[in-house]
Scaffold this motif. Structure first.
Motif, PDB file in Angstrom:
ATOM      1  N   GLY A   1       1.050  -1.182  -0.066  1.00  0.00           N
ATOM      2  CA  GLY A   1       0.015  -0.199   0.060  1.00  0.00           C
ATOM      3  C   GLY A   1       0.900   1.293  -0.044  1.00  0.00           C
ATOM      4  N   ILE A   2       0.346   2.193   0.321  1.00  0.00           N
ATOM      5  CA  ILE A   2       0.946   3.684   0.196  1.00  0.00           C
ATOM      6  C   ILE A   2       1.730   3.871   1.658  1.00  0.00           C
ATOM      7  N   PHE A   3       2.953   4.436   1.455  1.00  0.00           N
ATOM      8  CA  PHE A   3       3.703   4.764   2.800  1.00  0.00           C
ATOM      9  C   PHE A   3       4.078   6.379   2.449  1.00  0.00           C
ATOM     10  N   CYS A   4       4.047   7.002   3.511  1.00  0.00           N
ATOM     11  CA  CYS A   4       4.727   8.241   3.296  1.00  0.00           C
ATOM     12  C   CYS A   4       5.900   8.215   4.318  1.00  0.00           C
ATOM     13  N   ILE A   5       7.090   8.818   3.727  1.00  0.00           N
ATOM     14  CA  ILE A   5       8.217   9.088   4.617  1.00  0.00           C
ATOM     15  C   ILE A   5       8.701  10.428   4.499  1.00  0.00           C
ATOM     16  N   GLU A   6       8.342  11.142   5.769  1.00  0.00           N
ATOM     17  CA  GLU A   6       8.929  12.461   5.972  1.00  0.00           C
ATOM     18  C   GLU A   6      10.286  12.751   6.354  1.00  0.00           C
ATOM     19  N   MET A   7      10.897  13.523   5.885  1.00  0.00           N
ATOM     20  CA  MET A   7      12.259  13.844   5.986  1.00  0.00           C
ATOM     21  C   MET A   7      12.517  15.258   6.149  1.00  0.00           C
ATOM     22  N   PHE A   8      13.671  15.343   6.870  1.00  0.00           N
ATOM     23  CA  PHE A   8      14.416  16.719   6.965  1.00  0.00           C
ATOM     24  C   PHE A   8      15.781  16.961   6.160  1.00  0.00           C
ATOM     25  N   VAL A   9      15.799  18.008   5.419  1.00  0.00           N
ATOM     26  CA  VAL A   9      17.013  18.499   4.655  1.00  0.00           C
ATOM     27  C   VAL A   9      17.950  19.478   5.455  1.00  0.00           C
ATOM     28  N   SER A  10      18.990  18.801   6.055  1.00  0.00           N
ATOM     29  CA  SER A  10      19.713  19.843   6.867  1.00  0.00           C
ATOM     30  C   SER A  10      20.907  20.704   5.991  1.00  0.00           C
ATOM     31  N   ASP A  11      21.306  21.783   6.683  1.00  0.00           N
ATOM     32  CA  ASP A  11      21.971  22.757   6.043  1.00  0.00           C
ATOM     33  C   ASP A  11      23.155  22.164   5.233  1.00  0.00           C
ATOM     34  N   ASN A  12      23.620  21.012   5.494  1.00  0.00           N
ATOM     35  CA  ASN A  12      24.781  20.356   4.763  1.00  0.00           C
ATOM     36  C   ASN A  12      24.348  19.461   3.496  1.00  0.00           C
ATOM     37  N   ASP A  13      23.075  19.470   3.238  1.00  0.00           N
ATOM     38  CA  ASP A  13      22.127  18.555   2.445  1.00  0.00           C
ATOM     39  C   ASP A  13      22.219  17.222   2.863  1.00  0.00           C
ATOM     40  N   ARG A  14      22.217  16.963   4.036  1.00  0.00           N
ATOM     41  CA  ARG A  14      22.281  15.562   4.557  1.00  0.00           C
ATOM     42  C   ARG A  14      20.585  15.374   4.912  1.00  0.00           C
ATOM     43  N   VAL A  15      20.290  14.146   4.483  1.00  0.00           N
ATOM     44  CA  VAL A  15      18.710  13.861   4.403  1.00  0.00           C
ATOM     45  C   VAL A  15      18.690  12.899   5.767  1.00  0.00           C
ATOM     46  N   LEU A  16      17.569  13.125   6.562  1.00  0.00           N
ATOM     47  CA  LEU A  16      17.246  12.454   7.780  1.00  0.00           C
ATOM     48  C   LEU A  16      15.762  12.223   7.456  1.00  0.00           C
ATOM     49  N   VAL A  17      15.381  10.966   8.078  1.00  0.00           N
ATOM     50  CA  VAL A  17      14.176  10.475   8.148  1.00  0.00           C
ATOM     51  C   VAL A  17      13.414  10.760   9.459  1.00  0.00           C
ATOM     52  N   ASN A  18      12.134  11.339   9.460  1.00  0.00           N
ATOM     53  CA  ASN A  18      11.711  11.980  10.420  1.00  0.00           C
ATOM     54  C   ASN A  18      10.640  11.260  10.965  1.00  0.00           C
ATOM     55  N   GLU A  19       9.517  10.724  10.059  1.00  0.00           N
ATOM     56  CA  GLU A  19       8.421   9.930  10.550  1.00  0.00           C
ATOM     57  C   GLU A  19       8.046   9.148   9.376  1.00  0.00           C
ATOM     58  N   ILE A  20       7.159   8.081   9.724  1.00  0.00           N
ATOM     59  CA  ILE A  20       6.804   7.369   8.633  1.00  0.00           C
ATOM     60  C   ILE A  20       5.240   7.170   8.931  1.00  0.00           C
ATOM     61  N   ALA A  21       4.379   7.070   7.834  1.00  0.00           N
ATOM     62  CA  ALA A  21       2.955   6.936   7.865  1.00  0.00           C
ATOM     63  C   ALA A  21       2.722   5.904   6.961  1.00  0.00           C
ATOM     64  N   PRO A  22       1.822   4.706   7.314  1.00  0.00           N
ATOM     65  CA  PRO A  22       1.580   3.652   6.629  1.00  0.00           C
ATOM     66  C   PRO A  22       0.275   3.645   6.038  1.00  0.00           C
ATOM     67  N   ARG A  23       0.186   4.797   5.248  1.00  0.00           N
ATOM     68  CA  ARG A  23      -1.080   4.976   4.772  1.00  0.00           C
ATOM     69  C   ARG A  23      -1.076   6.345   3.863  1.00  0.00           C
ATOM     70  N   PRO A  24      -2.076   6.686   3.084  1.00  0.00           N
ATOM     71  CA  PRO A  24      -1.969   7.883   2.377  1.00  0.00           C
ATOM     72  C   PRO A  24      -2.060   9.119   3.187  1.00  0.00           C
ATOM     73  N   HIS A  25      -1.223   9.973   2.708  1.00  0.00           N
ATOM     74  CA  HIS A  25      -0.659  11.263   3.475  1.00  0.00           C
ATOM     75  C   HIS A  25      -1.196  12.576   3.126  1.00  0.00           C
ATOM     76  N   ASN A  26      -1.311  13.529   3.890  1.00  0.00           N
ATOM     77  CA  ASN A  26      -1.754  14.881   3.567  1.00  0.00           C
ATOM     78  C   ASN A  26      -0.803  15.419   2.643  1.00  0.00           C
ATOM     79  N   SER A  27       0.555  15.061   2.566  1.00  0.00           N
ATOM     80  CA  SER A  27       1.283  15.789   1.597  1.00  0.00           C
ATOM     81  C   SER A  27       1.400  15.012   0.374  1.00  0.00           C
ATOM     82  N   GLY A  28       0.464  13.905   0.038  1.00  0.00           N
ATOM     83  CA  GLY A  28       0.338  13.459  -1.230  1.00  0.00           C
ATOM     84  C   GLY A  28      -1.031  13.676  -1.825  1.00  0.00           C
ATOM     85  N   HIS A  29      -1.844  14.725  -1.251  1.00  0.00           N
ATOM     86  CA  HIS A  29      -3.047  15.110  -1.805  1.00  0.00           C
ATOM     87  C   HIS A  29      -2.881  15.720  -3.456  1.00  0.00           C
TER      88      HIS A  29
END
Length: 386
Positions: A253-281
């Motif tokens: 099914g659909i998963f949403c992976i929320e991430m941060f991009v830091s000042d040095n362009d490092r990508v960190l995973v913040n949280e996961i939602a195992p469902r359709p997500h608001n940011s995918g509307h």
């Protein structure tokens, strides 16, 4: 199951909010029969569901009844009792995403432990049992320090950003004084918040949507722009992480992976939602196949649709205005729909509350700047009051 039987499956959805409603809209296009469970008689999905079991989300008999009437189960939010879902799976019922994935993801501390164990970059974190643990976290990570409830939080509820030592006791008290499990995270001085919607079918087929760039206010998502204005390196890293995360959880099914991009362009995973997500509307108008359609396709063994972006797209949430709670009234719909590139989605919630998600709008244009400009104008024209 024979191919001819796939579209005859009965889909049971735990939850009848806007996500459930948008799932049903896509499911009905393909001819599926859909049953929902929700305690609210006139919830957004109730007007289009084939059946509605009115029961609390923790009502085991209600969920069992939903399972008995359905060929497979899914859910529109993760804060539900996982034990009954695990029992049902043991009894042979099909549930997607799996109860095992849900059990890990719905506890943010357990989620972060699994991600870290699998070498997914995440903010540093520790478990919190008392005030001394928070002080130790501040000593280890410095201020500001993010204190989080491990379970039940959404839209920033259950979070407290501790700016100095004087706020420790207030934060601890506000988040339950130990009555609910807590964790502390090192604050990430991010320059962008991004998310990736990824879908995985029962056969392991994976499709990934373009990276979205998110704007939050008071911990509530206000706007998503697609494509995100990020470097090619950040985009590649975010897409790689999305693939790795859905493999870790064997997601269907659909998963949403929320991430941060830091000042040095490092990508960190913040949280996961195992469902359709608001940011995918945005994908309803902005993608060839929306996140809701692909979720239904994935859980019913249908081939996944293309996730390609049609044109640059901006989604903005429509929130209930500040003031008294009461019957929802929409103003400015004619003026908003006079903007030719904008579509409006009103969820049908009967009661408007301050900051409650009552709908969203989407603008599609030839470039992201044009889409953002029209979406902002549209959001200023339409109001949801009580």
């Amino acid at each position: 199951m024979e191919k001819a039987e796939l579209l005859k499956q009965r889909i049971g959805i735990i939850g009848g909010g806007q996500l459930g409603k948008m799932m049903i809209l896509e499911a009905k296009k393909m001819g599926f029969y859909v049953i929902i469970l929700d305690p609210t008689p006139h919830c957004p999905a109730s007007s289009i569901a084939d059946e509605h079991i009115i029961a609390p989300f923790d009502d085991e008999e209600g969920i069992r009844e939903l399972a008995r009437r359905s060929d497979l189960l899914t859910y529109e939010f993760e804060h539900i009792g996982v034990s009954i879902l695990k029992d049902l799976k043991e009894e042979g019922y099909q549930i997607y995403p799996s109860p095992e994935s849900l059990e890990i993801i719905q506890n943010k501390y357990d989620q972060k432990k699994v991600l870290k164990k699998n070498q997914i970059p995440v903010p540093e974190f520790i478990q919190i049992s008392n005030l001394d643990d928070i002080r130790a976290g501040a000593e280890k990570f410095s201020y500001p320090l993010m204190l989080k409830s491990c379970t039940g939080g959404y839209d920033g509820k259950g979070n407290y950003l501790i700016k100095d030592e004087e706020e420790i006791e207030k934060a601890y008290k506000q988040l339950g004084e130990g009555k609910v499990p807590l964790m502390a995270e090192a604050f990430v001085p991010f320059k962008k918040e991004i998310s990736v919607i990824v879908v995985r079918g029962l056969d392991g087929e994976i499709e990934v949507y373009p990276v979205g760039e998110n704007l939050h206010k008071d911990n509530i998502l206000i706007e998503t722009k697609v494509p995100a204005q990020i470097s090619a390196q950040v985009e590649k890293r975010a897409m790689e992480l999305a693939h790795r995360v859905i493999d870790i959880f064997a997601g269907v099914g659909i998963f949403c992976i929320e991430m941060f991009v830091s000042d040095n362009d490092r990508v960190l995973v913040n949280e996961i939602a195992p469902r359709p997500h608001n940011s995918g509307h945005y994908s309803i108008e902005g993608s060839i196949t929306s996140q809701f359609e692909n979720h239904i396709r994935a859980i019913t063994s249908l081939p996944l649709g293309s996730t390609s972006l049609v044109k640059p797209t901006v989604m903005r949430n429509l929130l209930g205005e500040a003031g008294a709670t009461g019957e929802a009234k929409v103003e400015g719909i004619i003026e908003t729909l006079s903007l030719k590139n904008t579509k409006v989605h009103i969820y049908g919630k009967k009661v408007s509350k301050a900051q409650r998600k009552m709908g969203h709008l989407t603008t599609v244009a030839n470039n992201i700047e044009g889409a953002a400009k029209e979406a902002l104008k549209a959001s200023e024209l339409i109001r949801i009051k009580s």
